[in-house]
Design a protein around this motif. Structure first.
Motif, PDB file in Angstrom:
ATOM      1  N   GLU A 135      76.151 -45.856  18.350  1.00 15.44           N
ATOM      2  CA  GLU A 135      77.608 -45.711  18.263  1.00 15.44           C
ATOM      3  C   GLU A 135      78.104 -44.418  18.920  1.00 15.44           C
ATOM      4  O   GLU A 135      79.297 -44.169  18.956  1.00 15.44           O
ATOM      5  CB  GLU A 135      78.043 -45.725  16.794  1.00 15.44           C
ATOM      6  CG  GLU A 135      77.876 -47.056  16.111  1.00 15.44           C
ATOM      7  CD  GLU A 135      78.429 -47.050  14.692  1.00 15.44           C
ATOM      8  OE1 GLU A 135      78.988 -46.035  14.243  1.00 15.44           O
ATOM      9  OE2 GLU A 135      78.306 -48.095  14.027  1.00 15.44           O
ATOM     10  N   ALA A 136      77.201 -43.593  19.415  1.00 16.28           N
ATOM     11  CA  ALA A 136      77.579 -42.288  19.975  1.00 16.28           C
ATOM     12  C   ALA A 136      78.270 -42.439  21.331  1.00 16.28           C
ATOM     13  O   ALA A 136      77.854 -43.237  22.172  1.00 16.28           O
ATOM     14  CB  ALA A 136      76.355 -41.398  20.104  1.00 16.28           C
ATOM     15  N   ARG A 137      79.326 -41.657  21.506  1.00 18.25           N
ATOM     16  CA  ARG A 137      80.089 -41.657  22.756  1.00 18.25           C
ATOM     17  C   ARG A 137      80.440 -40.218  23.133  1.00 18.25           C
ATOM     18  O   ARG A 137      80.672 -39.374  22.261  1.00 18.25           O
ATOM     19  CB  ARG A 137      81.408 -42.437  22.618  1.00 18.25           C
ATOM     20  CG  ARG A 137      81.267 -43.896  22.206  1.00 18.25           C
ATOM     21  CD  ARG A 137      80.616 -44.730  23.303  1.00 18.25           C
ATOM     22  NE  ARG A 137      80.595 -46.150  22.988  1.00 18.25           N
ATOM     23  CZ  ARG A 137      79.617 -46.768  22.311  1.00 18.25           C
ATOM     24  NH1 ARG A 137      78.607 -46.082  21.837  1.00 18.25           N
ATOM     25  NH2 ARG A 137      79.673 -48.067  22.096  1.00 18.25           N
ATOM     26  N   LEU A 138      80.503 -39.977  24.427  1.00 14.72           N
ATOM     27  CA  LEU A 138      81.024 -38.724  24.957  1.00 14.72           C
ATOM     28  C   LEU A 138      82.334 -39.099  25.634  1.00 14.72           C
ATOM     29  O   LEU A 138      82.342 -39.912  26.564  1.00 14.72           O
ATOM     30  CB  LEU A 138      80.043 -38.113  25.966  1.00 14.72           C
ATOM     31  CG  LEU A 138      80.384 -36.721  26.465  1.00 14.72           C
ATOM     32  CD1 LEU A 138      80.247 -35.713  25.320  1.00 14.72           C
ATOM     33  CD2 LEU A 138      79.465 -36.340  27.611  1.00 14.72           C
ATOM     34  N   ILE A 139      83.438 -38.566  25.132  1.00 15.89           N
ATOM     35  CA  ILE A 139      84.762 -38.951  25.620  1.00 15.89           C
ATOM     36  C   ILE A 139      85.403 -37.745  26.291  1.00 15.89           C
ATOM     37  O   ILE A 139      85.684 -36.739  25.642  1.00 15.89           O
ATOM     38  CB  ILE A 139      85.639 -39.491  24.473  1.00 15.89           C
ATOM     39  CG1 ILE A 139      84.917 -40.649  23.767  1.00 15.89           C
ATOM     40  CG2 ILE A 139      87.003 -39.923  25.014  1.00 15.89           C
ATOM     41  CD1 ILE A 139      85.596 -41.148  22.505  1.00 15.89           C
ATOM     42  N   THR A 140      85.596 -37.857  27.606  1.00 14.43           N
ATOM     43  CA  THR A 140      86.206 -36.778  28.376  1.00 14.43           C
ATOM     44  C   THR A 140      87.679 -37.101  28.560  1.00 14.43           C
ATOM     45  O   THR A 140      88.025 -38.179  29.052  1.00 14.43           O
ATOM     46  CB  THR A 140      85.514 -36.621  29.746  1.00 14.43           C
ATOM     47  OG1 THR A 140      84.115 -36.400  29.522  1.00 14.43           O
ATOM     48  CG2 THR A 140      86.104 -35.459  30.526  1.00 14.43           C
ATOM     49  N   GLN A 154      95.508 -29.111  22.029  1.00 11.97           N
ATOM     50  CA  GLN A 154      95.419 -29.310  20.577  1.00 11.97           C
ATOM     51  C   GLN A 154      94.022 -29.786  20.179  1.00 11.97           C
ATOM     52  O   GLN A 154      93.481 -29.354  19.166  1.00 11.97           O
ATOM     53  CB  GLN A 154      96.473 -30.315  20.110  1.00 11.97           C
ATOM     54  CG  GLN A 154      97.881 -29.747  20.139  1.00 11.97           C
ATOM     55  CD  GLN A 154      98.908 -30.779  19.687  1.00 11.97           C
ATOM     56  OE1 GLN A 154      99.451 -31.518  20.493  1.00 11.97           O
ATOM     57  NE2 GLN A 154      99.142 -30.819  18.382  1.00 11.97           N
ATOM     58  N   LEU A 155      93.436 -30.670  20.980  1.00 10.75           N
ATOM     59  CA  LEU A 155      92.081 -31.151  20.692  1.00 10.75           C
ATOM     60  C   LEU A 155      91.083 -29.999  20.773  1.00 10.75           C
ATOM     61  O   LEU A 155      90.163 -29.902  19.952  1.00 10.75           O
ATOM     62  CB  LEU A 155      91.679 -32.272  21.653  1.00 10.75           C
ATOM     63  CG  LEU A 155      92.397 -33.602  21.449  1.00 10.75           C
ATOM     64  CD1 LEU A 155      92.072 -34.558  22.588  1.00 10.75           C
ATOM     65  CD2 LEU A 155      92.021 -34.220  20.104  1.00 10.75           C
ATOM     66  N   ALA A 156      91.266 -29.108  21.747  1.00 15.03           N
ATOM     67  CA  ALA A 156      90.376 -27.946  21.881  1.00 15.03           C
ATOM     68  C   ALA A 156      90.491 -27.048  20.652  1.00 15.03           C
ATOM     69  O   ALA A 156      89.479 -26.546  20.141  1.00 15.03           O
ATOM     70  CB  ALA A 156      90.713 -27.170  23.156  1.00 15.03           C
ATOM     71  N   GLU A 157      91.715 -26.872  20.154  1.00 16.30           N
ATOM     72  CA  GLU A 157      91.920 -26.063  18.955  1.00 16.30           C
ATOM     73  C   GLU A 157      91.246 -26.688  17.738  1.00 16.30           C
ATOM     74  O   GLU A 157      90.869 -25.997  16.799  1.00 16.30           O
ATOM     75  CB  GLU A 157      93.412 -25.869  18.683  1.00 16.30           C
ATOM     76  CG  GLU A 157      94.096 -24.956  19.663  1.00 16.30           C
ATOM     77  CD  GLU A 157      95.609 -24.911  19.480  1.00 16.30           C
ATOM     78  OE1 GLU A 157      96.108 -25.385  18.434  1.00 16.30           O
ATOM     79  OE2 GLU A 157      96.281 -24.429  20.406  1.00 16.30           O
ATOM     80  N   MET A 158      91.089 -28.014  17.775  1.00 12.19           N
ATOM     81  CA  MET A 158      90.472 -28.732  16.660  1.00 12.19           C
ATOM     82  C   MET A 158      88.952 -28.798  16.807  1.00 12.19           C
ATOM     83  O   MET A 158      88.281 -29.431  15.997  1.00 12.19           O
ATOM     84  CB  MET A 158      91.046 -30.155  16.588  1.00 12.19           C
ATOM     85  CG  MET A 158      92.527 -30.179  16.307  1.00 12.19           C
ATOM     86  SD  MET A 158      93.212 -31.837  16.535  1.00 12.19           S
ATOM     87  CE  MET A 158      92.557 -32.662  15.115  1.00 12.19           C
ATOM     88  N   GLY A 159      88.423 -28.226  17.891  1.00 11.62           N
ATOM     89  CA  GLY A 159      86.967 -28.194  18.032  1.00 11.62           C
ATOM     90  C   GLY A 159      86.393 -28.982  19.187  1.00 11.62           C
ATOM     91  O   GLY A 159      85.182 -28.981  19.373  1.00 11.62           O
ATOM     92  N   ALA A 160      87.234 -29.712  19.943  1.00 10.78           N
ATOM     93  CA  ALA A 160      86.705 -30.411  21.117  1.00 10.78           C
ATOM     94  C   ALA A 160      86.285 -29.347  22.132  1.00 10.78           C
ATOM     95  O   ALA A 160      86.841 -28.251  22.176  1.00 10.78           O
ATOM     96  CB  ALA A 160      87.767 -31.337  21.718  1.00 10.78           C
ATOM     97  N   ASP A 161      85.294 -29.663  22.949  1.00 12.92           N
ATOM     98  CA  ASP A 161      84.786 -28.710  23.936  1.00 12.92           C
ATOM     99  C   ASP A 161      85.683 -28.653  25.151  1.00 12.92           C
ATOM    100  O   ASP A 161      86.056 -29.678  25.714  1.00 12.92           O
ATOM    101  CB  ASP A 161      83.379 -29.118  24.400  1.00 12.92           C
ATOM    102  CG  ASP A 161      82.359 -29.093  23.272  1.00 12.92           C
ATOM    103  OD1 ASP A 161      82.551 -28.307  22.330  1.00 12.92           O
ATOM    104  OD2 ASP A 161      81.375 -29.858  23.345  1.00 12.92           O
TER     105      ASP A 161
END
Length: 163
Positions: A135-140, A154-161
């Protein structure tokens, strides 16, 4: 003038993580929003679209518009336009009057969007889903122009790389 862009990477360890991302993006979407989805066959583009649609209040089944090209749904917040352009040439897609959807009253998700990149609005959220096994995905996610650049922030602030 070059549009500002912002790219982040979301690591989805499970289908629930992918659903959470789709719901989050749906919560930020306004009429006229456009998400362009790409990724290999079976990467989860349609599942992402289903989760997004559910999050804006679409009732019932949302399935792949592979053969119908465009499916329209009524959501509680706004209409949802789901497209799959895998089987279309740029010329065929151009004949469909896609701008009516892209700049309409709803939100649009285009699966296999890179195939018609030249027809897409300058401002959009590009989403590339990579299958990592199980089920693992890498979503860019690449936000081009406002508000999508902000969504990636906002996603980066939430921990996205950040990329």
């Amino acid at each position: 003038m070059m549009k500002m862009t912002n790219t982040v990477v979301w690591h989805a360890a499970s289908e629930a993580d992918t659903i959470r991302l789709a719901a989050l993006l749906a919560s930020w979407a306004e009429p006229g929003a456009l998400l362009s989805l790409d990724g290999d066959l079976g990467a989860g583009k349609t599942r992402f679209s289903q989760a997004f649609a559910q999050a804006i209040g679409v009732q019932g089944v949302v399935n792949s518009p592979t053969f119908t090209i465009i499916k329209e749904y009524e959501g509680e917040r706004m209409p949802f336009y789901h497209m799959d352009v895998y089987r279309l040439s740029v010329e065929e897609a151009d004949d469909l009057g896609l701008d009516e959807y892209f700049f309409g009253k709803g939100v649009t998700i285009v699966e296999w969007a890179s195939l018609i990149r030249e027809l897409l609005p300058d401002e959009r959220l590009e989403v590339y889903i990579e299958h990592l096994g199980d089920e693992a995905r890498l979503i860019t996610l690449t936000g081009i122009g406002a508000p999508y650049e902000g969504w990636c922030g906002q996603l980066a602030e939430m921990g996205a790389d950040k990329e």
